[in-house]
Design a protein around this motif. Structure first.
Motif, PDB file in Angstrom:
ATOM      1  N   GLY A   1      18.697  18.789  35.237  1.00 54.86           N
ATOM      2  CA  GLY A   1      18.109  18.373  36.497  1.00 54.86           C
ATOM      3  C   GLY A   1      18.624  17.041  37.004  1.00 54.86           C
ATOM      4  O   GLY A   1      17.923  16.331  37.731  1.00 54.86           O
ATOM      5  N   GLY A   2      19.840  16.684  36.630  1.00 55.55           N
ATOM      6  CA  GLY A   2      20.463  15.456  37.118  1.00 55.55           C
ATOM      7  C   GLY A   2      20.111  14.203  36.365  1.00 55.55           C
ATOM      8  O   GLY A   2      20.605  13.120  36.711  1.00 55.55           O
ATOM      9  N   ARG A   3      19.279  14.282  35.315  1.00 52.55           N
ATOM     10  CA  ARG A   3      18.870  13.090  34.573  1.00 52.55           C
ATOM     11  C   ARG A   3      19.183  13.267  33.096  1.00 52.55           C
ATOM     12  O   ARG A   3      18.557  14.076  32.406  1.00 52.55           O
ATOM     13  CB  ARG A   3      17.383  12.814  34.763  1.00 52.55           C
ATOM     14  CG  ARG A   3      16.995  12.574  36.219  1.00 52.55           C
ATOM     15  CD  ARG A   3      15.564  12.081  36.340  1.00 52.55           C
ATOM     16  NE  ARG A   3      15.396  10.780  35.697  1.00 52.55           N
ATOM     17  CZ  ARG A   3      14.264  10.097  35.719  1.00 52.55           C
ATOM     18  NH1 ARG A   3      13.191  10.600  36.314  1.00 52.55           N
ATOM     19  NH2 ARG A   3      14.183   8.926  35.126  1.00 52.55           N
TER      20      ARG A   3
ATOM     21  N   ARG B   1      27.651  22.148  34.900  1.00 52.29           N
ATOM     22  CA  ARG B   1      26.556  22.914  34.315  1.00 52.29           C
ATOM     23  C   ARG B   1      25.586  22.016  33.561  1.00 52.29           C
ATOM     24  O   ARG B   1      24.373  22.269  33.538  1.00 52.29           O
ATOM     25  CB  ARG B   1      27.109  23.983  33.380  1.00 52.29           C
ATOM     26  CG  ARG B   1      26.032  24.940  32.889  1.00 52.29           C
ATOM     27  CD  ARG B   1      26.600  26.151  32.207  1.00 52.29           C
ATOM     28  NE  ARG B   1      25.531  27.003  31.690  1.00 52.29           N
ATOM     29  CZ  ARG B   1      25.731  28.090  30.959  1.00 52.29           C
ATOM     30  NH1 ARG B   1      26.979  28.476  30.683  1.00 52.29           N
ATOM     31  NH2 ARG B   1      24.717  28.811  30.518  1.00 52.29           N
ATOM     32  N   LEU B   2      26.094  20.927  32.940  1.00 51.70           N
ATOM     33  CA  LEU B   2      25.221  20.011  32.210  1.00 51.70           C
ATOM     34  C   LEU B   2      24.222  19.342  33.152  1.00 51.70           C
ATOM     35  O   LEU B   2      23.016  19.282  32.864  1.00 51.70           O
ATOM     36  CB  LEU B   2      26.063  18.951  31.502  1.00 51.70           C
ATOM     37  CG  LEU B   2      25.293  17.824  30.798  1.00 51.70           C
ATOM     38  CD1 LEU B   2      24.449  18.378  29.650  1.00 51.70           C
ATOM     39  CD2 LEU B   2      26.263  16.755  30.292  1.00 51.70           C
TER      40      LEU B   2
ATOM     41  N   PHE C   1      18.223  23.453  24.482  1.00 48.13           N
ATOM     42  CA  PHE C   1      19.440  22.671  24.362  1.00 48.13           C
ATOM     43  C   PHE C   1      20.526  23.213  25.287  1.00 48.13           C
ATOM     44  O   PHE C   1      20.539  24.400  25.634  1.00 48.13           O
ATOM     45  CB  PHE C   1      19.944  22.663  22.922  1.00 48.13           C
ATOM     46  CG  PHE C   1      19.076  21.875  21.978  1.00 48.13           C
ATOM     47  CD1 PHE C   1      19.103  20.492  21.982  1.00 48.13           C
ATOM     48  CD2 PHE C   1      18.222  22.516  21.091  1.00 48.13           C
ATOM     49  CE1 PHE C   1      18.308  19.760  21.123  1.00 48.13           C
ATOM     50  CE2 PHE C   1      17.419  21.797  20.227  1.00 48.13           C
ATOM     51  CZ  PHE C   1      17.464  20.407  20.240  1.00 48.13           C
ATOM     52  N   PHE C   2      21.456  22.333  25.645  1.00 48.72           N
ATOM     53  CA  PHE C   2      22.556  22.731  26.520  1.00 48.72           C
ATOM     54  C   PHE C   2      23.510  23.663  25.778  1.00 48.72           C
ATOM     55  O   PHE C   2      23.971  23.349  24.679  1.00 48.72           O
ATOM     56  CB  PHE C   2      23.316  21.497  26.995  1.00 48.72           C
ATOM     57  CG  PHE C   2      24.503  21.812  27.850  1.00 48.72           C
ATOM     58  CD1 PHE C   2      24.346  22.394  29.095  1.00 48.72           C
ATOM     59  CD2 PHE C   2      25.783  21.538  27.403  1.00 48.72           C
ATOM     60  CE1 PHE C   2      25.444  22.688  29.892  1.00 48.72           C
ATOM     61  CE2 PHE C   2      26.892  21.819  28.191  1.00 48.72           C
ATOM     62  CZ  PHE C   2      26.720  22.400  29.440  1.00 48.72           C
ATOM     63  N   PRO C   3      23.859  24.822  26.366  1.00 47.25           N
ATOM     64  CA  PRO C   3      24.746  25.788  25.682  1.00 47.25           C
ATOM     65  C   PRO C   3      26.217  25.428  25.881  1.00 47.25           C
ATOM     66  O   PRO C   3      26.930  26.060  26.664  1.00 47.25           O
ATOM     67  CB  PRO C   3      24.392  27.108  26.380  1.00 47.25           C
ATOM     68  CG  PRO C   3      23.996  26.706  27.766  1.00 47.25           C
ATOM     69  CD  PRO C   3      23.330  25.351  27.639  1.00 47.25           C
ATOM     70  N   LEU C   4      26.705  24.443  25.132  1.00 46.09           N
ATOM     71  CA  LEU C   4      28.079  23.974  25.315  1.00 46.09           C
ATOM     72  C   LEU C   4      29.091  25.061  24.992  1.00 46.09           C
ATOM     73  O   LEU C   4      30.060  25.261  25.734  1.00 46.09           O
ATOM     74  CB  LEU C   4      28.327  22.745  24.445  1.00 46.09           C
ATOM     75  CG  LEU C   4      29.753  22.183  24.470  1.00 46.09           C
ATOM     76  CD1 LEU C   4      30.173  21.809  25.876  1.00 46.09           C
ATOM     77  CD2 LEU C   4      29.877  20.983  23.533  1.00 46.09           C
ATOM     78  N   ARG C   5      28.873  25.770  23.899  1.00 45.92           N
ATOM     79  CA  ARG C   5      29.873  26.758  23.478  1.00 45.92           C
ATOM     80  C   ARG C   5      30.033  27.869  24.513  1.00 45.92           C
ATOM     81  O   ARG C   5      31.156  28.251  24.862  1.00 45.92           O
ATOM     82  CB  ARG C   5      29.491  27.335  22.118  1.00 45.92           C
ATOM     83  CG  ARG C   5      30.556  28.252  21.523  1.00 45.92           C
ATOM     84  CD  ARG C   5      30.254  28.562  20.078  1.00 45.92           C
ATOM     85  NE  ARG C   5      31.245  29.450  19.496  1.00 45.92           N
ATOM     86  CZ  ARG C   5      31.279  29.803  18.221  1.00 45.92           C
ATOM     87  NH1 ARG C   5      30.377  29.309  17.368  1.00 45.92           N
ATOM     88  NH2 ARG C   5      32.216  30.622  17.766  1.00 45.92           N
TER      89      ARG C   5
ATOM     90  N   ALA D   1      21.361  17.653  24.985  1.00 42.83           N
ATOM     91  CA  ALA D   1      20.680  17.605  26.282  1.00 42.83           C
ATOM     92  C   ALA D   1      19.746  18.812  26.424  1.00 42.83           C
ATOM     93  O   ALA D   1      20.122  19.942  26.108  1.00 42.83           O
ATOM     94  CB  ALA D   1      21.703  17.582  27.409  1.00 42.83           C
ATOM     95  N   ARG D   2      18.544  18.573  26.920  1.00 40.09           N
ATOM     96  CA  ARG D   2      17.546  19.635  27.068  1.00 40.09           C
ATOM     97  C   ARG D   2      17.132  19.787  28.527  1.00 40.09           C
ATOM     98  O   ARG D   2      17.130  18.808  29.293  1.00 40.09           O
ATOM     99  CB  ARG D   2      16.297  19.324  26.236  1.00 40.09           C
ATOM    100  CG  ARG D   2      16.534  19.217  24.738  1.00 40.09           C
ATOM    101  CD  ARG D   2      15.250  18.793  24.045  1.00 40.09           C
ATOM    102  NE  ARG D   2      15.414  18.590  22.623  1.00 40.09           N
ATOM    103  CZ  ARG D   2      14.783  19.301  21.679  1.00 40.09           C
ATOM    104  NH1 ARG D   2      13.950  20.261  22.020  1.00 40.09           N
ATOM    105  NH2 ARG D   2      14.969  19.043  20.408  1.00 40.09           N
TER     106      ARG D   2
END
Length: 340
Positions: A305-307, A299-300, A271-275, A264-265
């Protein structure tokens, strides 16, 4: 739906040729005629909108029912493990997706599947059902993960052949030349044994994260090397030897996810910082699976932005066996479901 324009036309023609007021040429008569046509047209438009909204609501209800039937409710505890799962769909028309997950307690240990069907939405539900249905039966029948993965491969191939025949009836019951060749599904199979040892087979899926809140590095990737290709494009290798990825000790957890999360960007392309999100969710506190899922999804959604551009599923396990006695009853199929 075609009846409404017909009604509008009939009313217009009737008013034009029957109503005496419509035969007058004065400005007042023309204004009145326009008002009548506007009122009738507005009423018909509102009626069409009401019908479309009702059909959309019914479609969503059917999709939600299908999703609930495939991803049945998750028990809070299963064979000494605390479980929670969640799913966000990228399909705005219905809350369904192509991600799949399940957890069953068997004589061979707790077995977990996490997968991601190419695409999302209602079209992916058939593949999800084929893979999950095969897993729920084969997880109890097969002693090893290798034969279990082959059962999933065969179930997926049968589903694709049937879809190809249904979509191309000109094949007349024969095998189509190209049975939806680009369709594939990534699959991660885990087996968690009584001592917490984790054995895995991975076909193109992201590896999970080990959550250790008391360690210096409380979030570590649990990897078993390079994964095999996803199910679909290529046959499985002749030898399918599960790899030991590590061990979940009492109080530690494991997070499984689909690539829709890490890929996810935001609007800057980052990119989404999952770690780092997981690190903030578990550092210095006991692992609560539902709280971890809530923290990641919150946070995701803020990040994108909700999409979402792709479905995003999570499954969190915590080893609670030091506090929960082993369940010695016969193996019962119990499955994971979304917690949003």
């Amino acid at each position: 739906m075609l009846g409404l324009p017909t009604v509008w036309g009939a009313v217009a023609m009737t008013y034009k040729f029957v109503c005496p007021f419509a035969q007058l040429d004065g400005v007042g008569a023309r204004i009145a005629t326009s008002a009548v046509f506007f009122a009738v047209g507005t009423g018909l438009i509102l009626r069409v909108r009401h019908i479309l909204m009702r059909e959309l609501s019914e479609t969503r209800a059917v999709a939600d029912a299908a999703q609930s039937a495939l991803l049945r409710p998750l028990p809070p505890r299963l064979d000494g493990l605390v479980l929670a799962a969640g799913q966000l769909s990228a399909d705005r028309a219905a809350s369904v997706g192509g991600d799949l997950y399940d957890v069953v307690a068997t004589d061979h240990g707790v077995r977990v599947v996490m997968g991601d069907v190419r695409g999302h939405g209602i079209a992916a539900l058939g593949t999800v059902g084929a893979v999950l249905g095969s897993f729920r039966e084969a997880a109890h029948d097969e002693d090893e993960l290798g034969p279990l993965m082959r059962r999933l491969e065969r179930a997926h191939a049968r589903h694709l052949r049937q879809r190809a025949r249904d979509e191309h009836p000109s094949a007349c019951g024969g095998e189509p030349e190209n049975p939806i060749a680009e369709e594939f599904v990534t699959v991660l199979l885990l087996e968690i044994r009584r001592d917490g040892a984790v054995h895995a087979l991975n076909c193109g899926h992201p590896w999970p994260y080990l959550l250790r809140p008391g360690a210096v590095r409380c979030v570590e990737p649990m990897s078993g090397g390079d994964p095999m290709p996803p199910l679909g494009p290529f046959p499985l290798p002749a030898e399918l030897a599960p790899v030991r990825c590590g061990r979940i000790r009492p109080g530690e957890g494991l997070l499984l996810h689909t690539d829709g999360i890490e890929d996810a960007r935001d609007h800057h392309g980052r990119f989404f910082p999952l770690r780092s999100t997981l690190d903030g969710a578990v550092r210095g506190r006991p692992i609560t699976p539902q709280a971890v899922i809530h923290a990641v999804y919150s946070r995701l959604l803020c990040h994108v932005g909700g999409r979402l551009g792709d479905d995003a599923a999570l499954l969190v396990l915590r080893n609670d066996r030091s506090r929960v006695p082993a369940q010695h009853a016969g193996p019962v199929v119990r499955t994971a479901h979304k917690v949003l």
